[in-house]
Scaffold this active site. Structure first.
Site, PDB file in Angstrom:
ATOM      1  N   GLY A  44       0.781  -1.040  -0.076  1.00 25.49           N
ATOM      2  CA  GLY A  44       0.227   0.002   0.188  1.00 25.49           C
ATOM      3  C   GLY A  44       0.427   1.250  -0.462  1.00 25.49           C
ATOM      4  O   GLY A  44       0.863   1.963  -1.060  1.00 25.49           O
ATOM      5  N   ASN A  46       3.671   1.575  -0.585  1.00 28.04           N
ATOM      6  CA  ASN A  46       4.882   1.370  -1.918  1.00 28.04           C
ATOM      7  C   ASN A  46       4.202   2.158  -3.308  1.00 28.04           C
ATOM      8  O   ASN A  46       4.865   3.175  -4.151  1.00 28.04           O
ATOM      9  CB  ASN A  46       5.231   0.005  -2.891  1.00 28.04           C
ATOM     10  CG  ASN A  46       5.981  -0.541  -1.176  1.00 28.04           C
ATOM     11  OD1 ASN A  46       6.510   0.429  -0.979  1.00 28.04           O
ATOM     12  ND2 ASN A  46       6.123  -1.812  -1.672  1.00 28.04           N
ATOM     13  N   ASP A 240       4.636  -2.147  -7.618  1.00 27.04           N
ATOM     14  CA  ASP A 240       3.908  -1.563  -6.932  1.00 27.04           C
ATOM     15  C   ASP A 240       4.288  -0.079  -7.660  1.00 27.04           C
ATOM     16  O   ASP A 240       3.393   0.288  -8.226  1.00 27.04           O
ATOM     17  CB  ASP A 240       4.657  -1.537  -5.270  1.00 27.04           C
ATOM     18  CG  ASP A 240       4.167  -2.537  -4.635  1.00 27.04           C
ATOM     19  OD1 ASP A 240       3.093  -3.230  -4.704  1.00 27.04           O
ATOM     20  OD2 ASP A 240       4.866  -2.814  -3.827  1.00 27.04           O
ATOM     21  N   SER A 270      11.955   1.810 -12.164  1.00 25.17           N
ATOM     22  CA  SER A 270      12.348   1.676 -10.431  1.00 25.17           C
ATOM     23  C   SER A 270      13.547   0.269  -9.664  1.00 25.17           C
ATOM     24  O   SER A 270      13.665   0.086  -8.986  1.00 25.17           O
ATOM     25  CB  SER A 270      10.811   1.058  -9.575  1.00 25.17           C
ATOM     26  OG  SER A 270      10.192   0.020 -10.036  1.00 25.17           O
TER      27      SER A 270
END
Length: 299
Positions: A44, A46, A240, A270
């Site tokens: 969440g 993230n 995420d 990322s």
């Protein structure tokens, strides 16, 4: 287009305890690792950070413990631009995830702790926040009743809902019917589809496939968006990052194909740094990356 979309994330907030090693230990075996880090995490949190770094107005709804991890995580979320006014401390310990990174892959053990307090009554108390959102993002590291209640509130108020079904578990059709987009990986997709039939569900699916990219369905036809070619350092948080990017792109009015391209770029960037939230790119970094890739492909 909306300059600063309102995105609400209802989900987990963890401290990630990360160990870097060459190989995973066998049962009873002790190995020497190369590096240890404590990084902010939780699916969440993230996804909230991913969306905030991309310029969205992000509200986080969740629970942390009254401990050092909880204090540190609240401070970090706030520093990343996430509104933490709806994150509440509870008597349980802050959630943790123990992550072993080996050969560019990872294994994770999650202890939910305070995340177990994100129940239906708790989520109901945040009704106004969800109702006033453009997009709601959900995952499954909090009690299913909390996920269900958040989805109900969103649909009552015509808020678009994205569900990242991880860690995978059996989900009632009543929940899936309220979801606009379901974003499993390939393993989660197979488990989700057991016992679930129908064109409508298939058209909700956006499947992340790692180095193979992302696929979704246009009517009954599968469309694949290839991944960007990059040097991977750590895949933790890539999914995420994709979900945060997807939410921002959709909230700005992009069509699904373009939104998946954007999410792919966020996820790719990322993975080029160590850690989940620490590796997530900014809006400017994503735009520069996409522009560079478009130029490269045109040559």
């Amino acid at each position: 287009m909306i300059d600063a979309p309102k995105i609400t994330v209802v989900g987990s907030i963890n401290m990630d305890l990360v160990t870097i090693t060459d190989q995973l230990p066998k049962m009873g075996e002790t190995l020497r690792g190369h590096q240890f880090q404590m990084n902010p995490g939780g699916k969440g949190a993230n996804q909230a950070v991913a969306a905030a770094r991309l310029g969205a107005q992000v509200q986080m709804i969740g629970c942390i413990g009254k401990d050092r991890f909880g204090d540190d995580l609240l401070q970090h979320l706030s520093e990343q631009g996430v509104d933490i006014s709806n994150v509440e401390p509870v008597t349980d310990s802050t959630g943790t995830a123990t992550i072993i990174v080996s050969n560019q892959d990872n294994n994770i053990i999650v202890v939910p702790g305070a995340n177990n307090h994100v129940t239906a009554p708790f989520v109901e108390s945040k009704r106004d926040v969800i109702a006033n959102s453009d997009i709601l993002i959900l995952q499954l590291e909090i009690p299913l009743e909390g996920v269900q209640k958040a989805a109900e509130i969103a649909k009552e108020n015509e808020v678009t809902v994205i569900l990242n079904p991880a860690p995978i578990q059996e989900l009632p059709n009543s929940l899936l019917e309220m979801i606009d987009y379901v974003t499993p990986n390939e393993h989660e997709k197979e488990l989700l589809q057991k016992g679930i039939n129908g064109k409508n569900f298939k058209n909700k699916l956006i499947v992340t496939k790692g180095s193979e990219g992302v696929s979704f369905y246009d009517s009954c036809e599968e469309v694949t968006i290839p991944a960007y070619s990059i040097t991977v350092v750590d895949t933790t948080g890539a999914g995420d990052s994709f979900n945060g990017g997807l939410a921002v792109a959709l909230s700005k009015g992009l069509e699904l194909k373009a939104a998946c391209h954007y999410g792919n770029a966020v996820a790719a960037l990322s993975t080029m740094k160590l850690g989940a939230q620490t590796g997530m790119p900014t809006k400017e970094e994503v735009e520069a990356f996409i522009s560079k890739e478009e130029v490269r492909k045109s040559i």
